[in-house]
Enzyme design. Structure first.
Site, PDB file in Angstrom:
ATOM      1  CG  HIS A  15       5.981   3.849   1.947  1.00  0.00           C
ATOM      2  ND1 HIS A  15       4.835   3.099   1.601  1.00  0.00           N
ATOM      3  CD2 HIS A  15       5.384   4.876   1.435  1.00  0.00           C
ATOM      4  CE1 HIS A  15       3.846   3.089   0.674  1.00  0.00           C
ATOM      5  NE2 HIS A  15       4.523   4.732   0.441  1.00  0.00           N
ATOM      6  N   GLY A  42       4.696  11.915  -4.628  1.00  0.00           N
ATOM      7  CA  GLY A  42       5.737  11.723  -3.278  1.00  0.00           C
ATOM      8  C   GLY A  42       6.395  10.194  -3.686  1.00  0.00           C
ATOM      9  CB  CYS A  53       0.130   4.026  -1.895  1.00  0.00           C
ATOM     10  SG  CYS A  53       1.622   3.329  -1.805  1.00  0.00           S
ATOM     11  CG  LEU A  54       3.564   5.902  -7.389  1.00  0.00           C
ATOM     12  CD1 LEU A  54       4.824   6.255  -7.358  1.00  0.00           C
ATOM     13  CD2 LEU A  54       2.583   6.391  -8.146  1.00  0.00           C
ATOM     14  CD  GLN A  63       6.043   4.043  -2.218  1.00  0.00           C
ATOM     15  OE1 GLN A  63       6.941   5.766  -2.132  1.00  0.00           O
ATOM     16  NE2 GLN A  63       4.936   3.989  -2.876  1.00  0.00           N
ATOM     17  CG  HIS A 109       1.690   8.566   1.825  1.00  0.00           C
ATOM     18  ND1 HIS A 109       0.021   8.067   1.759  1.00  0.00           N
ATOM     19  CD2 HIS A 109       3.071   7.524   0.431  1.00  0.00           C
ATOM     20  CE1 HIS A 109       1.060   6.849   0.256  1.00  0.00           C
ATOM     21  NE2 HIS A 109       2.510   6.985   0.661  1.00  0.00           N
ATOM     22  CD  GLU A 110       5.338   9.315   0.466  1.00  0.00           C
ATOM     23  OE1 GLU A 110       6.088   7.931  -0.102  1.00  0.00           O
ATOM     24  OE2 GLU A 110       4.633   9.524  -0.569  1.00  0.00           O
TER      25      GLU A 110
HETATM   26  O1  GNR Z   1       1.344   9.755  -5.648  1.00  0.00           O
HETATM   27  C1  GNR Z   1       1.006   9.406  -4.396  1.00  0.00           C
HETATM   28  N1  GNR Z   1       0.082  10.622  -4.540  1.00  0.00           N
HETATM   29  C2  GNR Z   1      -0.669  10.632  -3.157  1.00  0.00           C
HETATM   30  C3  GNR Z   1      -2.447  10.981  -3.003  1.00  0.00           C
HETATM   31  C4  GNR Z   1      -2.668  10.990  -1.984  1.00  0.00           C
HETATM   32  C5  GNR Z   1      -1.615  10.988  -0.717  1.00  0.00           C
HETATM   33  C6  GNR Z   1      -0.246  10.891  -0.348  1.00  0.00           C
HETATM   34  C7  GNR Z   1       0.162  10.276  -1.922  1.00  0.00           C
HETATM   35  S1  GNR Z   1       2.004   9.555  -2.057  1.00  0.00           S
HETATM   36  C8  GNR Z   1       1.380   8.799  -3.115  1.00  0.00           C
HETATM   37  C9  GNR Z   1       2.649   8.605  -4.002  1.00  0.00           C
HETATM   38  C10 GNR Z   1       3.055   7.335  -2.974  1.00  0.00           C
HETATM   39  O2  GNR Z   1       3.311   6.506  -2.821  1.00  0.00           O
HETATM   40  N2  GNR Z   1       4.249   7.484  -2.061  1.00  0.00           N
HETATM   41  O3  GNR Z   1       4.350   7.021  -1.248  1.00  0.00           O
HETATM   42 NI    NI Z   2       2.941   5.786  -1.277  1.00  0.00          NI
END
Ligand code: GNR
Ligand code: NI
Length: 167
Positions: free
Chosen positions: A138, A46, A92-93, A51, A134-135
């Protein structure tokens, strides 16, 4: 297409609340493609525009094994269908190297526009539901570490600041 640079926590720009997209034109289609390219090249499932320091309400998601089911959600809205929740170990990246449990709703309905401007509604399940929520956080300036204890969050913050100074 272009690879975009991902902001790393505790960058204050991750706290920006993104603005709705009023006109879905070719610049938004370009942005969608750049989000997907950046997400795939970073091995993410995601990515939110926030980001990459673009404060518009658009996210990319692909939780498929083969990485061949790209999903772009523009102006997403969430409705919780009940109170049932599960915990998932999130990463999260923007918080590289850290994985921690986060509790989120299981049953959500997401309404959004696609890159054609069509209004759609989906009921994502499992990992896809986790990632979309999660996205969407952000886009509201929230990062998953906000759900952790102050102590855990401060430890992660210190480590990432130290990593940054090495580069
Ligand atoms: O790559 C991602 N893996 C992930 C694993 C578990 C729960 C959420 C995520 S999202 C993350 C990519 C990211 O930071 N998206 O904002
Ligand atoms: Ni994230």
């Amino acid at each position: 297409m272009s690879l975009l640079k991902i902001l790393i926590f505790p960058d204050r720009r991750l706290r920006t609340v993104a603005k709705p997209i009023s006109k879905i034109d070719s610049s938004i289609v370009d942005l969608a493609n750049n989000l997907l390219e950046t997400m795939y090249s970073s091995d993410g499932i995601g990515l939110a525009a926030t980001q990459v320091n673009i404060h518009k309400r658009i996210i990319a998601v692909d939780t498929s094994e083969e990485k061949n089911r790209p999903l772009i959600l523009i102006n997403p809205l969430k409705k919780n269908l009940d109170k049932s929740k599960s915990v998932y170990e999130e990463g999260c990246l923007s918080v590289p190297g850290f994985y921690e449990p986060v509790e989120r709703n299981n049953n959500v309905e997401i309404s959004f526009q696609d890159v054609k401007g069509e209004h759609l509604i989906i009921k994502p399940e499992g990992l896809e539901s986790v990632v979309i929520q999660h996205e969407m956080d952000h886009l509201d300036g929230k990062v998953f570490v906000d759900y952790l204890s102050n102590l855990k969050r401060e430890i992660i913050k210190k480590k990432l600041i130290k990593e940054r100074t090495k580069k």
